[in-house]
Structures are given as structure tokens and as C-alpha cells.
Design an enzyme around this catalytic site. Structure first.
Site, PDB file in Angstrom:
ATOM      1  N   PRO A 154       0.808  -1.245   0.000  1.00 42.17           N
ATOM      2  CA  PRO A 154       0.000   0.000   0.000  1.00 42.17           C
ATOM      3  C   PRO A 154       0.828   1.275   0.000  1.00 42.17           C
ATOM      4  O   PRO A 154       0.790   2.040   0.970  1.00 42.17           O
ATOM      5  CB  PRO A 154      -0.815  -0.143   1.285  1.00 42.17           C
ATOM      6  CG  PRO A 154       0.092  -0.918   2.206  1.00 42.17           C
ATOM      7  CD  PRO A 154       0.879  -1.862   1.333  1.00 42.17           C
ATOM      8  N   CYS A 155       1.518   1.552  -1.093  1.00 41.52           N
ATOM      9  CA  CYS A 155       2.299   2.791  -1.137  1.00 41.52           C
ATOM     10  C   CYS A 155       1.386   4.023  -1.144  1.00 41.52           C
ATOM     11  O   CYS A 155       1.854   5.135  -0.893  1.00 41.52           O
ATOM     12  CB  CYS A 155       3.245   2.790  -2.340  1.00 41.52           C
ATOM     13  SG  CYS A 155       2.445   2.484  -3.904  1.00 41.52           S
ATOM     14  N   HIS A 156       0.086   3.820  -1.403  1.00 43.73           N
ATOM     15  CA  HIS A 156      -0.826   4.965  -1.331  1.00 43.73           C
ATOM     16  C   HIS A 156      -0.969   5.468   0.106  1.00 43.73           C
ATOM     17  O   HIS A 156      -1.446   6.568   0.329  1.00 43.73           O
ATOM     18  CB  HIS A 156      -2.195   4.591  -1.909  1.00 43.73           C
ATOM     19  CG  HIS A 156      -2.866   3.436  -1.222  1.00 43.73           C
ATOM     20  ND1 HIS A 156      -2.539   2.118  -1.506  1.00 43.73           N
ATOM     21  CD2 HIS A 156      -3.811   3.379  -0.252  1.00 43.73           C
ATOM     22  CE1 HIS A 156      -3.280   1.311  -0.751  1.00 43.73           C
ATOM     23  NE2 HIS A 156      -4.046   2.054   0.020  1.00 43.73           N
TER      24      HIS A 156
END
Lengths: 193, 154
Positions: A154-156
Site C-alpha cells: 500500500p504505497c498509497h
């Protein structure tokens, strides 16, 4: 003369069932647009926004080998978990991941990234500190930008130290949509200052 | 130095050749049996694909695989019938170019000689096209060459 869809489907299924494919992929619909999802026998190898067959096939071959084949079956698990995630019924993924050929620093950052909980955010600096390189925020940013398995990794959920969304390989709109879906945008908006 | 032609991702190779492979198989086997042969052809190609050492002449390679799959199926269906005739009316260039020289060779030997000397494929690639081992491919090639030599010098 053409190859009938049925014959084509049977070949692709047989190839994947017999384990003859290095990387199987398919296009998966999502609320943030079509995703090209690819998996090897080690696990999910990539999730890419804005599929582009002209380039993606070569990129996939560089990850896993030349036997790249579109085969819906090889990404069944990933498709199901992504669907559940986008419907709000899944908060963490149980998928195996193929992180082959990535440098050790990248792998350790991605492992730490995987632990950032649903609906929360962290910063590039905080993530850098977690892997023991507190001053490597910029390098962490590069790892996020090149993350080939976004959403699942989850780089968001990683934002700038001022709370700015900063950047996203799939575009800031998608980052905002994912954080909204997880309820993280509202929490951030309510935060004073 | 010439750069070896890169091996394309299998998806691209498959999309490029599937129609021609199916056409060849239909001509050989009829529409119904061609479907099984189609699947078998591309599964054989897929099995060997990771061991290819360059991406040249993939069309000749896959058509030869198809040819052999068709022969295998015909043999199984009608084991006593003479099949060399069926193979010789094929019009793809792999056979056409060396047709005069290779006339009269058995189908395996002819395919091996054409792939080796007409297309410069490795024994590994020839083996996967013929469904045999690299040693057997080497053997078939040299037997074929010996026969040709004997014929043209006699």
C-alpha cells in the site's frame, strides 16, 4: 479464419494448469480503472495501472521469463481479493508476492510498507526510520514510485511529512481515491492544522 | 557483431502465429481434430520456449512443431498408412527452399536438416520441434546429411 475464443481459452487454461507459464496475467476491472495483474508460481508479481500491451509484455518477461501468457486463471486469487478490497469487504491481503530480483533495500522497505495498516497513513521518513535508515526518506520515495505491486503493497498510504499526498505512480487522483475508500482521507481532513 | 534476435514474450509469439498454425492443422487433420492438435502444438512450444537461445525463425519452428503434431495424430489414427506424401505438399518455405535436396528423406530427417541448415536452429530447438532429444535431433540431422551426400555424389 480466426482461432475461436473457446479454443483460445482452452489453450490458455491448459498452459497455466500444467505450470508451463512463467508469468500469467489478465486485465482486471476496478473503480480506479483497468489493472494489469500478473502472477508467477511464487505469487503476485505486478499490478499496473493503465495497461499497455506494447510495453507490458516485455516488462513482464524481464520480471519472470519469456513465457508470458494472458491467462485469467493465474490471477484468480488476486482478482478475488482485489474485488473484495474495492467493495470494502477486505482490509488486508493474503496473497503471496513475487519480489524476485529486487534489491535488498527495496525488499526491506516493501516488507515494512506491507505492515502499514488499512485506513492509516505514514510518511516516507517514518518508513525510512523503520528500516534503519532514518535519512533515506528520498530513497524510500523512489521505492514507492517503482513499487510494482501497488494497492496490495500500500504505497498509497505513504504521504509527505506535511501531510501532502506528494506523489503516486498511478496519479494523485488514484491515491486520493484509495485513501478515501479506506476512510483515511476523512480522518486526515479532520486533523487540526 | 550481429545482435541475436530477442525472444519475444510468448503471448506475442502466440498471437502472431496461432492463425497460421490452425490453418495448417485444419488442412492436415480437418477442423475437429485440428483443435486438439492446436493445443498440443502450442503446449509443446511453451515447454521448449524457456530454452530457446534466440528469437529467429520462430515461424518455421512452430510450423514444424505443428507438422509433427499432425503426423503423430495421423499415425495414431491410421498406423499403416503412408504419410510421407501428406507431408510433401506443405508449402511453407522451410520445406520449399531445400526441397530438392531433402526430397526422399524421412520426415524427421528432412525437418532436422531444414531446421539446422535452412534456419540455423540449435539442436535443442530442433529437438523441441520434433518432440525428441537434442541427441536424437543431431542424429537425425547427420543421417539426413549423409543420405543427401550419398545421393548427390553417386
Amino acid at each position: 479464419m480466426t482461432v475461436s475464443p473457446d479454443l483460445d481459452r482452452r489453450f490458455r487454461e491448459a498452459a497455466s494448469t500444467l505450470g508451463l507459464v512463467d508469468i500469467g496475467f489478465d486485465i482486471v476491472d476496478s473503480p480506479i480503472g483497468e489493472l494489469l495483474v500478473a502472477a508467477s508460481d511464487q505469487g503476485v508479481a505486478s499490478i499496473w495501472f493503465d495497461p499497455d500491451p506494447a510495453e507490458d509484455l516485455e516488462r513482464l518477461a524481464r520480471i519472470g521469463g519469456p513465457r508470458v501468457l494472458r491467462s485469467p486463471r493465474s490471477v484468480d486469487d488476486a482478482r478475488r481479493e482485489l474485488d473484495e478490497y474495492f467493495e470494502g469487504r477486505r482490509r488486508s491481503f493474503d496473497l503471496r508476492l513475487d519480489l524476485r530480483a529486487l534489491p535488498p533495500f527495496t525488499v526491506s522497505v516493501l516488507h515494512e510498507l506491507a505492515r502499514v495498516p488499512y485506513g492509516e497513513t505514514t510518511t516516507y521518513g517514518a518508513l525510512a526510520a523503520k528500516v534503519g535508515h532514518p535519512r533515506a526518506a528520498r530513497a524510500v520515495g523512489t521505492v514507492m514510485n517503482r513499487n510494482r505491486i501497488p494497492i496490495v503493497l500500500p504505497c498509497h498510504r505513504v504521504v509527505g511529512s506535511t501531510g501532502d499526498l506528494t506523489g503516486y505512480a498511478g496519479g494523485l487522483d488514484r491515491k486520493a481515491t484509495l485513501l478515501e475508500l479506506e476512510g483515511a482521507m476523512r480522518a486526515r481532513a479532520r486533523r487540526p492544522g | 557483431m550481429m545482435q541475436a534476435v530477442a525472444i519475444p514474450p510468448f503471448e506475442r509469439f502466440y498471437e502472431e502465429h496461432r492463425v497460421e498454425v490452425l490453418r495448417l492443422l485444419r488442412r492436415r487433420l480437418g477442423a475437429q481434430r485440428a483443435e486438439d492438435a492446436f493445443q498440443e502444438t502450442f503446449l509443446r512450444a511453451l515447454r521448449a520456449y524457456g530454452r530457446l537461445d534466440h528469437g529467429e525463425h520462430l515461424r518455421a519452428w512452430v510450423l514444424t512443431i505443428a507438422q509433427n503434431v499432425a503426423l503423430d495424430m495421423l499415425r495414431r489414427a491410421r498406423p499403416t498408412e503412408e504419410l510421407v506424401e501428406a507431408a510433401s505438399d506443405d508449402r511453407h518455405p522451410a520445406y520449399a527452399e531445400l526441397a530438392d535436396l531433402t526430397d526422399g528423406l524421412g520426415t524427421k530427417e528432412r525437418a532436422a536438416v531444414v531446421l539446422r541448415y535452412g534456419y540455423d536452429l540449435s539442436y535443442e530447438q530442433i529437438a523441441s520441434a520434433l518432440g525428441s532429444s537434442p541427441d536424437a535431433a543431431r542424429q537425425a540431422t547427420s543421417t539426413g546429411v549423409r543420405r543427401i551426400r550419398r545421393r548427390i555424389t553417386s
